[in-house]
Design a protein around this motif. Structure first.
Motif, PDB file in Angstrom:
ATOM      1  N   VAL A   1       0.863  -1.174   0.000  1.00 47.02           N
ATOM      2  CA  VAL A   1       0.000   0.000   0.000  1.00 47.02           C
ATOM      3  C   VAL A   1       0.903   1.229   0.000  1.00 47.02           C
ATOM      4  N   VAL A   2       0.871   1.999  -1.083  1.00 47.74           N
ATOM      5  CA  VAL A   2       1.763   3.136  -1.266  1.00 47.74           C
ATOM      6  C   VAL A   2       1.005   4.426  -0.968  1.00 47.74           C
ATOM      7  N   ARG A   3       1.585   5.277  -0.106  1.00 47.50           N
ATOM      8  CA  ARG A   3       0.966   6.545   0.270  1.00 47.50           C
ATOM      9  C   ARG A   3       1.643   7.700  -0.468  1.00 47.50           C
ATOM     10  N   PHE A   4       0.835   8.686  -0.840  1.00 50.29           N
ATOM     11  CA  PHE A   4       1.339   9.843  -1.573  1.00 50.29           C
ATOM     12  C   PHE A   4       1.136  11.116  -0.760  1.00 50.29           C
ATOM     13  N   ALA A   5       1.889  12.160  -1.131  1.00 48.85           N
ATOM     14  CA  ALA A   5       1.860  13.413  -0.376  1.00 48.85           C
ATOM     15  C   ALA A   5       0.491  14.072  -0.391  1.00 48.85           C
ATOM     16  N   ASP A   6      -0.302  13.807  -1.418  1.00 48.84           N
ATOM     17  CA  ASP A   6      -1.635  14.423  -1.492  1.00 48.84           C
ATOM     18  C   ASP A   6      -2.677  13.674  -0.666  1.00 48.84           C
ATOM     19  N   GLY A   7      -2.242  12.651   0.080  1.00 50.28           N
ATOM     20  CA  GLY A   7      -3.139  11.891   0.928  1.00 50.28           C
ATOM     21  C   GLY A   7      -3.737  10.653   0.285  1.00 50.28           C
ATOM     22  N   SER A   8      -3.503  10.465  -1.004  1.00 44.89           N
ATOM     23  CA  SER A   8      -4.061   9.302  -1.698  1.00 44.89           C
ATOM     24  C   SER A   8      -3.215   8.060  -1.442  1.00 44.89           C
ATOM     25  N   GLU A   9      -3.782   6.900  -1.741  1.00 48.68           N
ATOM     26  CA  GLU A   9      -3.099   5.613  -1.616  1.00 48.68           C
ATOM     27  C   GLU A   9      -3.350   4.779  -2.857  1.00 48.68           C
ATOM     28  N   ARG A  10      -2.396   3.924  -3.164  1.00 46.08           N
ATOM     29  CA  ARG A  10      -2.569   2.957  -4.240  1.00 46.08           C
ATOM     30  C   ARG A  10      -1.958   1.636  -3.815  1.00 46.08           C
ATOM     31  N   ARG A  11      -2.550   0.558  -4.311  1.00 45.04           N
ATOM     32  CA  ARG A  11      -2.035  -0.778  -4.023  1.00 45.04           C
ATOM     33  C   ARG A  11      -1.277  -1.306  -5.239  1.00 45.04           C
ATOM     34  N   ALA A  12      -0.231  -2.076  -4.965  1.00 46.71           N
ATOM     35  CA  ALA A  12       0.552  -2.669  -6.046  1.00 46.71           C
ATOM     36  C   ALA A  12       1.160  -3.978  -5.571  1.00 46.71           C
ATOM     37  N   ASP A  13       1.563  -4.797  -6.531  1.00 44.93           N
ATOM     38  CA  ASP A  13       2.258  -6.037  -6.187  1.00 44.93           C
ATOM     39  C   ASP A  13       3.730  -5.782  -5.885  1.00 44.93           C
ATOM     40  N   LEU A  14       4.258  -4.661  -6.395  1.00 40.15           N
ATOM     41  CA  LEU A  14       5.683  -4.376  -6.240  1.00 40.15           C
ATOM     42  C   LEU A  14       5.887  -2.869  -6.235  1.00 40.15           C
ATOM     43  N   LEU A  15       6.751  -2.406  -5.340  1.00 38.93           N
ATOM     44  CA  LEU A  15       7.152  -1.002  -5.291  1.00 38.93           C
ATOM     45  C   LEU A  15       8.647  -0.909  -5.594  1.00 38.93           C
ATOM     46  N   VAL A  16       8.987  -0.143  -6.633  1.00 38.16           N
ATOM     47  CA  VAL A  16      10.379   0.064  -7.028  1.00 38.16           C
ATOM     48  C   VAL A  16      10.786   1.479  -6.639  1.00 38.16           C
TER      49      VAL A  16
ATOM     50  N   SER B   1       7.980 -17.468 -10.867  1.00 37.68           N
ATOM     51  CA  SER B   1       6.652 -17.634 -10.280  1.00 37.68           C
ATOM     52  C   SER B   1       6.473 -16.859  -8.985  1.00 37.68           C
ATOM     53  N   ASP B   2       7.556 -16.535  -8.280  1.00 39.25           N
ATOM     54  CA  ASP B   2       7.451 -15.880  -6.976  1.00 39.25           C
ATOM     55  C   ASP B   2       8.256 -14.583  -6.992  1.00 39.25           C
ATOM     56  N   PRO B   3       7.592 -13.425  -6.962  1.00 43.44           N
ATOM     57  CA  PRO B   3       8.312 -12.155  -7.029  1.00 43.44           C
ATOM     58  C   PRO B   3       9.321 -11.963  -5.902  1.00 43.44           C
TER      59      PRO B   3
END
Length: 372
Positions: A129-144, A339-341
């Protein structure tokens, strides 16, 4: 292959763009977030274009090397009086940071590059779960994390890891070919030129114009001056910009204080041979960057990873910072074919940690040879 991994890349500079391209090519859905999206295109500096990076871009139809690079075939070292001390055959290929950035940016899928500042994340099972400065959030399988050497996210992950100042700075400048006398241009034609002084090194070469122009009259002269600045008080003075703000790592073009810029030109005239004294003197907006080393002990943290300068910063003498970020990204795209990140990231980390450590060591060795 794992289909449909959703990936968020924090940082839209070189490393982030290469990550978007390599992971997109591997079949994953990638969104890039850059806090300074509107500013990057105007950045200007010369970089060495390493063959592996050029080959990758050409094979994928992103950029044909002849359309955005210049190659020199001769290297020269000057004496203080401007006479030739040493010359040898040596092939080097150069481009502009802004020139390469534009090509990478244009290759990213439309609508996948966003303005946004990642301020944190949480792991939630097999998602991030990635948080942004504007208060929004997004979900992802991977954060780079491709935020560069001053990465805030890396600092949160590895609070004991920070850039280590190397004891010297790089003054830099770019000047359009039409803005300097023709004899000065001729001095750098097909030639990579150096002058080594007492704990001083300056070098110069031609690069393409901002959009990759390589014709006569459209190119730019790029110079870099490595200057010994071990005194902390003097360093603080150099890093205080024209508005009185003390910067941590660099002062951008046009932001040097007037007295700093005047001292720079005076020192160049006193210490360097023609053509370098003239080149520095005629550059309208020189800028300064500190030289530092950075080595992260880890690059993979479950479904989060560090890439490019966020993990390792090698001194620019290696001429491989951009190529290293590209290699990190290309390797990541290849690794996430399993098969496994999490397992794939572990395998990728072992290889890229070794490469990063080697490059940082080489940069230190070269820097000590030049600067003592």
């Amino acid at each position: 292959m794992v289909d449909g991994l959703s990936v968020i890349v924090s940082g839209g500079s070189m490393g982030g763009l290469f990550a978007a391209l390599a992971l997109g090519e591997a079949g994953h859905s990638v969104d890039v977030f850059e806090r300074a999206a509107g500013e990057l295109e105007g950045r200007g500096a010369g970089i060495v274009a390493q063959p592996s990076m050029l080959d990758y871009l050409e094979r994928r139809g992103i950029a044909c090397r002849g359309g955005y690079t210049l190659t020199t075939h001769r290297r020269e070292y000057l004496n203080r009086d401007g006479s030739l001390r040493e010359a040898r055959s040596d092939s080097m290929t150069f481009t502009g940071w802004d020139t390469l950035y534009r090509r990478l940016r244009d290759a990213v899928v439309e609508g996948r590059y966003h303005e946004g500042h990642v301020v944190g994340f949480e792991r939630d099972g097999e998602e991030v779960v990635v948080r942004f400065a504007d208060g929004s959030e997004r979900r992802a399988d991977l954060l780079v994390i491709a935020e560069g050497g001053r990465s805030e996210t890396r600092e949160a992950l590895l609070p004991d890891v920070s850039p280590e100042y190397a004891g010297y700075v790089a003054w830099r400048g770019l000047i359009g070919e039409r803005d300097v006398p023709s004899d000065l241009i001729e001095r750098f034609e097909d030639t990579f030129v150096f002058f080594e002084g007492e704990r001083q090194l300056i070098l110069g070469y031609l690069i393409p114009g901002p959009d990759g122009e390589t014709g006569r009259g459209e190119r730019r002269l790029n110079w870099v001056w490595y200057d010994d600045v071990r005194d902390r008080e003097r360093l603080d003075e150099l890093l205080t910009d024209s508005q009185g703000t003390e910067r941590d790592f660099s002062v951008a073009p046009g932001d040097l204080r007037g007295e700093v810029e005047r001292d720079l030109r005076r020192a160049a005239e006193e210490e360097f041979p023609d053509p370098f004294s003239r080149l520095v003197g005629e550059t309208r907006e020189p800028f300064v960057q500190t030289i530092y080393d950075l080595s992260a002990p880890e690059m993979a943290f479950g479904r989060v990873c560090l890439l490019g300068d966020a993990a390792f910063v090698a001194r620019p003498h290696t001429a491989a910072g951009t190529a290293k970020a590209a290699a990190d990204a290309i390797g990541l795209g290849a690794a996430l074919d399993g098969s496994d990140p999490v397992t794939a990231l572990g395998d990728w980390e072992r290889e890229r940690l070794a490469a990063g450590r080697r490059l940082v060591r080489e940069g230190i060795r070269m820097g000590e040879g030049y600067m003592g």
